[in-house]
Write an enzyme that holds these catalytic residues in place. Sequence first.
Site, PDB file in Angstrom:
ATOM      1  N   ARG A 294     -42.805 -72.724  14.487  1.00 32.90           N
ATOM      2  CA  ARG A 294     -43.291 -73.871  15.244  1.00 32.90           C
ATOM      3  C   ARG A 294     -43.033 -75.172  14.459  1.00 32.90           C
ATOM      4  O   ARG A 294     -42.885 -75.160  13.255  1.00 32.90           O
ATOM      5  CB  ARG A 294     -44.789 -73.731  15.516  1.00 32.90           C
ATOM      6  CG  ARG A 294     -45.176 -72.634  16.480  1.00 32.90           C
ATOM      7  CD  ARG A 294     -46.685 -72.565  16.665  1.00 32.90           C
ATOM      8  NE  ARG A 294     -47.374 -72.362  15.401  1.00 32.90           N
ATOM      9  CZ  ARG A 294     -47.988 -73.308  14.709  1.00 32.90           C
ATOM     10  NH1 ARG A 294     -48.006 -74.553  15.173  1.00 32.90           N
ATOM     11  NH2 ARG A 294     -48.589 -73.049  13.565  1.00 32.90           N
TER      12      ARG A 294
ATOM     13  N   LYS B 246     -47.834 -70.286  21.742  1.00 32.29           N
ATOM     14  CA  LYS B 246     -48.923 -70.980  21.068  1.00 32.29           C
ATOM     15  C   LYS B 246     -49.346 -72.250  21.797  1.00 32.29           C
ATOM     16  O   LYS B 246     -50.485 -72.695  21.659  1.00 32.29           O
ATOM     17  CB  LYS B 246     -48.540 -71.293  19.621  1.00 32.29           C
ATOM     18  CG  LYS B 246     -48.517 -70.065  18.718  1.00 32.29           C
ATOM     19  CD  LYS B 246     -49.863 -69.336  18.710  1.00 32.29           C
ATOM     20  CE  LYS B 246     -49.893 -68.215  17.698  1.00 32.29           C
ATOM     21  NZ  LYS B 246     -51.173 -67.456  17.752  1.00 32.29           N
TER      22      LYS B 246
ATOM     23  N   THR C 222     -52.943 -57.649  11.474  1.00 32.44           N
ATOM     24  CA  THR C 222     -52.231 -56.713  12.347  1.00 32.44           C
ATOM     25  C   THR C 222     -52.357 -55.285  11.841  1.00 32.44           C
ATOM     26  O   THR C 222     -52.640 -54.360  12.598  1.00 32.44           O
ATOM     27  CB  THR C 222     -50.749 -57.105  12.455  1.00 32.44           C
ATOM     28  OG1 THR C 222     -50.650 -58.412  13.028  1.00 32.44           O
ATOM     29  CG2 THR C 222     -49.984 -56.131  13.324  1.00 32.44           C
TER      30      THR C 222
ATOM     31  N   ASP D  46     -53.532 -60.785  18.451  1.00 28.46           N
ATOM     32  CA  ASP D  46     -53.473 -62.196  18.039  1.00 28.46           C
ATOM     33  C   ASP D  46     -54.415 -63.146  18.768  1.00 28.46           C
ATOM     34  O   ASP D  46     -55.003 -64.013  18.135  1.00 28.46           O
ATOM     35  CB  ASP D  46     -52.034 -62.703  18.200  1.00 28.46           C
ATOM     36  CG  ASP D  46     -51.797 -64.024  17.488  1.00 28.46           C
ATOM     37  OD1 ASP D  46     -52.291 -64.184  16.351  1.00 28.46           O
ATOM     38  OD2 ASP D  46     -51.121 -64.894  18.059  1.00 28.46           O
TER      39      ASP D  46
ATOM     40  N   ARG E 147     -39.104 -62.456  13.584  1.00 37.56           N
ATOM     41  CA  ARG E 147     -40.139 -61.994  14.505  1.00 37.56           C
ATOM     42  C   ARG E 147     -39.596 -60.961  15.487  1.00 37.56           C
ATOM     43  O   ARG E 147     -38.393 -60.880  15.733  1.00 37.56           O
ATOM     44  CB  ARG E 147     -40.690 -63.172  15.320  1.00 37.56           C
ATOM     45  CG  ARG E 147     -41.434 -64.214  14.503  1.00 37.56           C
ATOM     46  CD  ARG E 147     -42.886 -63.853  14.353  1.00 37.56           C
ATOM     47  NE  ARG E 147     -43.642 -64.850  13.609  1.00 37.56           N
ATOM     48  CZ  ARG E 147     -44.971 -64.896  13.571  1.00 37.56           C
ATOM     49  NH1 ARG E 147     -45.671 -64.011  14.257  1.00 37.56           N
ATOM     50  NH2 ARG E 147     -45.596 -65.805  12.859  1.00 37.56           N
TER      51      ARG E 147
END
Length: 635
Positions: free
Chosen positions: A155, A301, A345, A359, A426
């Site tokens: 991000r 997000k 996680t 999450d 990711r």
Amino acid sequence: MIAATSSRIFLRTATGIGGKVALKALVARGSSVPFAAYSSLTGSSAVAGKKSTKTKVFYPTNHVKLNQQVAYKSALPIEEDPIRGGYDSSAVYSGSDACDKAGISSLGINGPTTIYKNQTFEELFQHEVKNNEGKIASAEYGDTFTVDTGKFTGRSPSDKWLVKNIGSESDANVDWGKVNQPTSPEVFDELYEKAVNYFNTKEKCYVFDGFCGANPKSQRKIRFVHEMAWQQHFVTNMFIRADHESDLDGFEPDFTVINACSQVDEDWEKHGLNSEVAVVFNVEKKTAVIFGTWYGGENKKGIFSLMNYWLPMEDPPQFPMHCSANVGKDGDSAVFFGLSGTGKTTLSADPHRALIGDDEHGWDEEGIFNFEGGCYAKTINLSEKTEPDIYRAIHKDAMLENVALKDQGGKLVPDYFDTTKTENGRVSYPIFHIDNYHEPQMAGHPNNIIFLSCDAFGVLPPIAKLTPEQAMYHFISGYTAKVAGTERGITEPAATFSACFGAAFLSLHPTRYAELLKEKLEKHDAQAWIVNSGWSGGPYGVGERMSISTTRGCVNAILDGTVKDTTWEKDPVFGWELPASIPDIDASVLSPRNTWPDPKEYDEAEKKLAEMYMKNFEKYAGKGDVDYTQYGPQI
């Protein structure tokens, strides 16, 4: 028996999100069939020839007959769904009225003559390959599409903006500042027009209609407009998917994201922004625009930040959480707060408990629920031994981002240890890729709230019990530590404080969320804990990191209740209580001072860390209904 209030919820939401969708969410709240009735062994996995005996686990909550429980098609394991793609809400609109049929003409987008809406996984894969949007990686458990998001592999927080509509509800409630940077309605309107004009030059585009939040009472309808198939693939993985096209009848989005990632804001200086990248949300206009970044996580997000705004504004207020969650066979749920690298996680993935989500969750008057329909996991140093659930989830329908590939016998194989591109590689995948997932995606009120920290100073105990007031202090603090090698420029342990374990996504002041947590803890008699997965016997470079078996043992003792069968000792500085013993764990590690060769050095290190806590908390002193400063460390 389903309560009358729940029946009203069903009737109210049935027309809004589709009868099947509302019914499934409602029924999931109301099941009380014995656990054994829901456990069954399936045969060999249909994934890339890999054989596995998978235990399908479903943990019910209240009253309904077994044959009434129906999962979303999109939440069924692949081998149980004979038609690939699972759900079928796919549509292709062609012609001059394509945008009108797809529901985007009201945005001003009328140019594209072909709209691909809610494509199935198989259709998306075909588009990704045809459009040459990435490469096919030969992961061990099946071929997986992989993309490169360019220079942005994470991000871009300094480029995220919220429109400050003077006199509006958001103007009065948003915690304006570094996280929620204000921009003007005029700047947004210019960028919105730019995004719309760009899409009007395109012959085709991709539209996804889906949902955020498993509970129909607070569920939001979200629409995405994308340039590329892989971006629709990402949101298809991450958001809750409709079961059938009829479930989208009358779909009116609560929020729309127009993602023009290939374009930039050349006028960023005139607009008062920080760069040509712009991620701008207008709460009142229920629309966002994205420019200049291809990173998939901006889609996910951004909506999470909105849920952090919307839910506390509900009546009664609901509590959004940046956490993982699981549930036991008796319906006992637990949530795990923690920043990156703390084990959030790993520790929520438990062979004896079902995963609700990894999450983003909410906590309302009925219990907890997942916001998402999938998982977005880091792949750095990933192996089947260390993270078996994530490793095995990487197969067809998953999607890799910014993961290095190496040629092995003519095949491109993921190399999770090659971080040349980024340490933030990711993988996104739908929740059903996890064997042991909780189909309803909702559970009752949690018994335990676990704050995970990776303390590199060797000060925090492996486990500590908190009072509700201490829980507020540590929730607002959101502490962990970075160690050398985790980020460029980090050469020694560095304390990191992120309010509510997710400061980057908080739309309101952190104390608003803390007060919601305190109310939940007290109302539902939940216990808060600190669990440290970091160092013991000294700081990083001197002591040793807690073994996963020790950390897992602490969590197990919390969840099975055996931690209560001991005596407790109060720490003189932090005030939390330490257990004298825990089953199968060496008692000598439970008091961190006793693990250091020189206890006086520990005392100095504890004092130093306490001062960091106190310095960080100064900005929260006097904020909110209660000043929680008094419940932090005392020197």
